[in-house]
Design a protein around this motif. Sequence first.
Motif, PDB file in Angstrom:
ATOM      1  N   LEU A   1       0.615  -1.243  -0.224  1.00 21.03           N
ATOM      2  CA  LEU A   1      -0.208   0.079   0.041  1.00 21.03           C
ATOM      3  C   LEU A   1       0.731   0.560   0.258  1.00 21.03           C
TER       4      LEU A   1
ATOM      5  N   ARG B   1       1.744   2.439  -3.069  1.00 19.74           N
ATOM      6  CA  ARG B   1       0.998   3.040  -4.210  1.00 19.74           C
ATOM      7  C   ARG B   1       0.419   4.459  -3.545  1.00 19.74           C
ATOM      8  N   LEU B   2       0.794   4.480  -2.289  1.00 20.56           N
ATOM      9  CA  LEU B   2       0.776   5.940  -2.217  1.00 20.56           C
ATOM     10  C   LEU B   2       1.742   6.929  -2.267  1.00 20.56           C
TER      11      LEU B   2
ATOM     12  N   GLU C   1      -0.666   7.013  -7.256  1.00 20.75           N
ATOM     13  CA  GLU C   1      -1.843   6.433  -7.423  1.00 20.75           C
ATOM     14  C   GLU C   1      -3.199   5.939  -6.351  1.00 20.75           C
ATOM     15  N   TRP C   2      -3.015   5.741  -5.154  1.00 16.48           N
ATOM     16  CA  TRP C   2      -4.022   5.292  -3.722  1.00 16.48           C
ATOM     17  C   TRP C   2      -4.242   6.882  -2.973  1.00 16.48           C
ATOM     18  N   SER C   3      -5.400   6.962  -2.664  1.00 13.50           N
ATOM     19  CA  SER C   3      -5.151   8.512  -1.930  1.00 13.50           C
ATOM     20  C   SER C   3      -5.039   7.025  -0.575  1.00 13.50           C
TER      21      SER C   3
ATOM     22  N   ASP D   1      -8.140   5.354   0.328  1.00 13.58           N
ATOM     23  CA  ASP D   1      -8.418   3.908  -0.452  1.00 13.58           C
ATOM     24  C   ASP D   1      -8.020   2.771  -0.068  1.00 13.58           C
ATOM     25  N   ALA D   2      -6.598   3.045   0.798  1.00 12.28           N
ATOM     26  CA  ALA D   2      -5.817   2.367   0.579  1.00 12.28           C
ATOM     27  C   ALA D   2      -6.383   1.452   2.286  1.00 12.28           C
TER      28      ALA D   2
ATOM     29  N   ARG E   1      -9.539   1.973   2.945  1.00  9.95           N
ATOM     30  CA  ARG E   1     -10.774   0.684   3.091  1.00  9.95           C
ATOM     31  C   ARG E   1      -9.944  -0.593   1.971  1.00  9.95           C
ATOM     32  N   VAL E   2      -9.107   0.034   1.232  1.00  5.72           N
ATOM     33  CA  VAL E   2      -8.714  -1.916   0.395  1.00  5.72           C
ATOM     34  C   VAL E   2      -7.972  -2.331   2.159  1.00  5.72           C
TER      35      VAL E   2
END
Length: 381
Positions: A349, A352-353, A357-359, A362-363, A365-366
Amino acid sequence: MLPVALPDTVRDALLAPLVDHHCHGVRRDDLTRSQFEPLINAGGVPAPPGTTHFDSPFGMGLRRWCAPLLDLEPHAPPAVYLARRAELGAGEVNRRLLAGAGVVAFLVDTGDEDIDLLSAAEMGRHGGAAADEIVRIEQIEQDVAATAHIAVDYLDGLAEELSARAARAVGLKTVIGGRCGLDFEPARPSTGSVIAGANRRLSDPKPPLTDPVLLRHLLWSAIDVARERGLPVQFQAGFGGRGPGLHRTDPARLSELMDALQPLGVPVILLHCYPYHRAAAYLAGVYPHVYVDVGLALPHTAAASARVMDELLELAPFHKQLFSSDCHGVAETGYLGALYYRQALGTALLARLEAGEWSAADAARVAHMIGSGNARRVYRL
């Protein structure tokens, strides 16, 4: 344990209680070193003479992360670790490690009929968690074969026992891949071939079932029960134990069966899957009823587990991934399964942060979905 650069919201999501959707009981008795070491090896075999299973990624992780829970310094030597384990006793060790995993619900495969293993209820009590049963269908067959006298009794008994056991469970599990490979003929077998197979089986019911015809009949009977009761079916794939050959446990070999099952709406969960987790991720992406985890692979790849998790995240939808430890034999397997899951997902994660790519929302929540939310939905907890 988690990357320090993670936002607090993501860290909190990763540290939230997990649903361990596939685990086994652990030994309730005190173990000698010769009993303990095979239980930290995926094949369940002793190390070659003059060597030790502590010299493995799992063994190194155990000494680093489990030792402090037993009041030892990290990296305690194996002899010191095992002496402390014996001093505390199995009950206390099991409580510390299972509770330390941070699991809110254990879904326990009860197919190992060993009185020395904790039951599902005992796993829950030791870990301070809820517990439910996952029924292994091949164990039901073994029980029925041991008592049936003629083919009709065998077939009727399978149907009745599957239904009765499913009524008390949250899911079913098959190890057909370990018995005959996942490259079996996906269609239901004919009645005549099943009756002939049943007669052969009853002539020698003691060994584990390996007849592909009867295994297919058992599987389709379980699928019928799962459809009736709204239960998922777990398929063991890839890494985990010994079987007909690793190449025959590639979940990609289940594609035709997944085509046949899609109209039935029975959720299928692919367990472990390594080194074929990318193929499993593909299946989860293209079939609406297929889910995936990499459970056993994470503690056994240990410091390299983030790479495995990253590869699963490449393609599998996030609402299709679940956490399991495949805890079995000793509680260290459950603790390390949870620890390396959190570490691996946290590292993936963060990448991606940092790439933008992600907020953080979002991280987080996943992380909640994979850690517990998806399992609660699929198993109707």
